[in-house]
Design a protein around this motif. Structure first.
Motif, PDB file in Angstrom:
ATOM      1  N   GLY A  27       0.863  -1.177   0.000  1.00  0.00           N
ATOM      2  CA  GLY A  27       0.000   0.000   0.000  1.00  0.00           C
ATOM      3  C   GLY A  27       0.892   1.217   0.000  1.00  0.00           C
ATOM      4  O   GLY A  27       2.116   1.092  -0.137  1.00  0.00           O
ATOM      5  N   GLY A  28       0.305   2.377   0.150  1.00  0.00           N
ATOM      6  CA  GLY A  28       1.124   3.572   0.108  1.00  0.00           C
ATOM      7  C   GLY A  28       0.676   4.626   1.097  1.00  0.00           C
ATOM      8  O   GLY A  28      -0.477   4.664   1.518  1.00  0.00           O
ATOM      9  N   GLY A  29       1.631   5.461   1.441  1.00  0.00           N
ATOM     10  CA  GLY A  29       1.349   6.574   2.323  1.00  0.00           C
ATOM     11  C   GLY A  29       2.300   7.712   2.013  1.00  0.00           C
ATOM     12  O   GLY A  29       3.358   7.501   1.421  1.00  0.00           O
ATOM     13  N   ALA A  30       1.913   8.900   2.403  1.00  0.00           N
ATOM     14  CA  ALA A  30       2.730  10.070   2.131  1.00  0.00           C
ATOM     15  C   ALA A  30       2.793  10.940   3.373  1.00  0.00           C
ATOM     16  O   ALA A  30       1.788  11.119   4.061  1.00  0.00           O
ATOM     17  CB  ALA A  30       2.136  10.863   0.971  1.00  0.00           C
ATOM     18  N   CYS A  45       5.005  -1.149   2.895  1.00  0.00           N
ATOM     19  CA  CYS A  45       4.347  -0.075   2.146  1.00  0.00           C
ATOM     20  C   CYS A  45       5.367   0.797   1.422  1.00  0.00           C
ATOM     21  O   CYS A  45       6.565   0.705   1.658  1.00  0.00           O
ATOM     22  CB  CYS A  45       3.498   0.791   3.078  1.00  0.00           C
ATOM     23  SG  CYS A  45       4.449   1.923   4.116  1.00  0.00           S
ATOM     24  N   CYS A 102       1.013  10.600  -5.545  1.00  0.00           N
ATOM     25  CA  CYS A 102       0.014   9.805  -4.834  1.00  0.00           C
ATOM     26  C   CYS A 102      -1.189   9.526  -5.732  1.00  0.00           C
ATOM     27  O   CYS A 102      -1.696   8.402  -5.778  1.00  0.00           O
ATOM     28  CB  CYS A 102      -0.437  10.508  -3.560  1.00  0.00           C
ATOM     29  SG  CYS A 102       0.818  10.586  -2.281  1.00  0.00           S
ATOM     30  N   TYR A 106      -2.617   5.902  -6.921  1.00  0.00           N
ATOM     31  CA  TYR A 106      -3.995   5.550  -6.585  1.00  0.00           C
ATOM     32  C   TYR A 106      -4.786   5.178  -7.851  1.00  0.00           C
ATOM     33  O   TYR A 106      -5.507   4.187  -7.874  1.00  0.00           O
ATOM     34  CB  TYR A 106      -4.676   6.703  -5.854  1.00  0.00           C
ATOM     35  CG  TYR A 106      -6.036   6.337  -5.322  1.00  0.00           C
ATOM     36  CD1 TYR A 106      -6.167   5.688  -4.094  1.00  0.00           C
ATOM     37  CD2 TYR A 106      -7.199   6.615  -6.046  1.00  0.00           C
ATOM     38  CE1 TYR A 106      -7.416   5.342  -3.603  1.00  0.00           C
ATOM     39  CE2 TYR A 106      -8.440   6.268  -5.554  1.00  0.00           C
ATOM     40  CZ  TYR A 106      -8.550   5.629  -4.339  1.00  0.00           C
ATOM     41  OH  TYR A 106      -9.781   5.276  -3.860  1.00  0.00           O
ATOM     42  N   ARG A 111      -3.562   1.399  -2.951  1.00  0.00           N
ATOM     43  CA  ARG A 111      -4.454   1.958  -1.939  1.00  0.00           C
ATOM     44  C   ARG A 111      -3.683   2.460  -0.749  1.00  0.00           C
ATOM     45  O   ARG A 111      -2.566   2.030  -0.488  1.00  0.00           O
ATOM     46  CB  ARG A 111      -5.488   0.913  -1.502  1.00  0.00           C
ATOM     47  CG  ARG A 111      -6.445   0.533  -2.627  1.00  0.00           C
ATOM     48  CD  ARG A 111      -7.195   1.780  -3.126  1.00  0.00           C
ATOM     49  NE  ARG A 111      -8.065   1.502  -4.254  1.00  0.00           N
ATOM     50  CZ  ARG A 111      -7.905   1.989  -5.480  1.00  0.00           C
ATOM     51  NH1 ARG A 111      -6.878   2.774  -5.759  1.00  0.00           N
ATOM     52  NH2 ARG A 111      -8.743   1.698  -6.444  1.00  0.00           N
ATOM     53  N   GLY A 112      -4.327   3.372  -0.036  1.00  0.00           N
ATOM     54  CA  GLY A 112      -3.705   3.963   1.143  1.00  0.00           C
ATOM     55  C   GLY A 112      -3.729   3.012   2.316  1.00  0.00           C
ATOM     56  O   GLY A 112      -4.271   1.906   2.249  1.00  0.00           O
ATOM     57  N   LEU A 113      -3.164   3.450   3.389  1.00  0.00           N
ATOM     58  CA  LEU A 113      -3.026   2.608   4.582  1.00  0.00           C
ATOM     59  C   LEU A 113      -4.114   2.865   5.601  1.00  0.00           C
ATOM     60  O   LEU A 113      -4.087   2.307   6.677  1.00  0.00           O
ATOM     61  CB  LEU A 113      -1.647   2.866   5.195  1.00  0.00           C
ATOM     62  CG  LEU A 113      -0.478   2.615   4.251  1.00  0.00           C
ATOM     63  CD1 LEU A 113       0.823   3.088   4.876  1.00  0.00           C
ATOM     64  CD2 LEU A 113      -0.414   1.158   3.841  1.00  0.00           C
ATOM     65  N   ASP A 114      -5.097   3.695   5.241  1.00  0.00           N
ATOM     66  CA  ASP A 114      -6.144   4.028   6.205  1.00  0.00           C
ATOM     67  C   ASP A 114      -7.346   3.102   6.110  1.00  0.00           C
ATOM     68  O   ASP A 114      -8.337   3.287   6.805  1.00  0.00           O
ATOM     69  CB  ASP A 114      -6.587   5.482   6.048  1.00  0.00           C
ATOM     70  CG  ASP A 114      -7.157   5.768   4.657  1.00  0.00           C
ATOM     71  OD1 ASP A 114      -7.202   4.855   3.819  1.00  0.00           O
ATOM     72  OD2 ASP A 114      -7.558   6.921   4.430  1.00  0.00           O
TER      73      ASP A 114
END
Length: 117
Positions: A27-30, A45, A102, A106, A111-114
């Motif tokens: 997944g991804g985050g910023a 991630c 981002c 997407y 997808r995000g990590l939330d």
């Protein structure tokens, strides 16, 4: 998504980790503040950031991040590159802004990590 796909989508340069392109990213985050990474990152991630300090790699190691992508065309220092090698964490650089990078990921399925889908 594999690091190879992430590289292609972001038109990124691999600074460290050419041998890790088959690694799967979960997944991804910023974040610009590493405190935010500590509260939200997940093992494997991708971390996208404009920060280029040694603390980025130290935080990535603690959180077991799969890849770090530095945005806005910033170049990591030799210290950051050494830490990426020492910690065996892929380090990439892209010309895209944090927002655009981002968004591109997407739109291509990351997808995000939330937990929101």
């Amino acid at each position: 998504m594999k690091i190879e796909e992430l590289k292609t989508i972001l038109k990124a340069t691999v600074v460290v980790g050419e041998d890790q392109l088959d690694t799967v990213i979960t997944g991804g985050g910023a974040a610009e503040l590493m405190e935010d990474v500590l509260s939200a990152a997940a093992k494997g991630c991708a971390l996208l950031t404009g920060a280029t300090t040694a603390r980025v790699m130290q935080t990535a190691r603690v959180m077991q991040v799969g890849a770090v992508v530095i945005v806005r065309g910033k170049q990591p220092t030799e210290e950051v590159i050494k830490l990426a090698r020492d910690f065996n964490i892929a380090l990439l650089s892209t010309e895209y802004s944090l927002f655009v990078a981002c968004g591109r990921l997407y739109m291509n399925g990351m997808r995000g990590l939330d937990g929101s889908w």
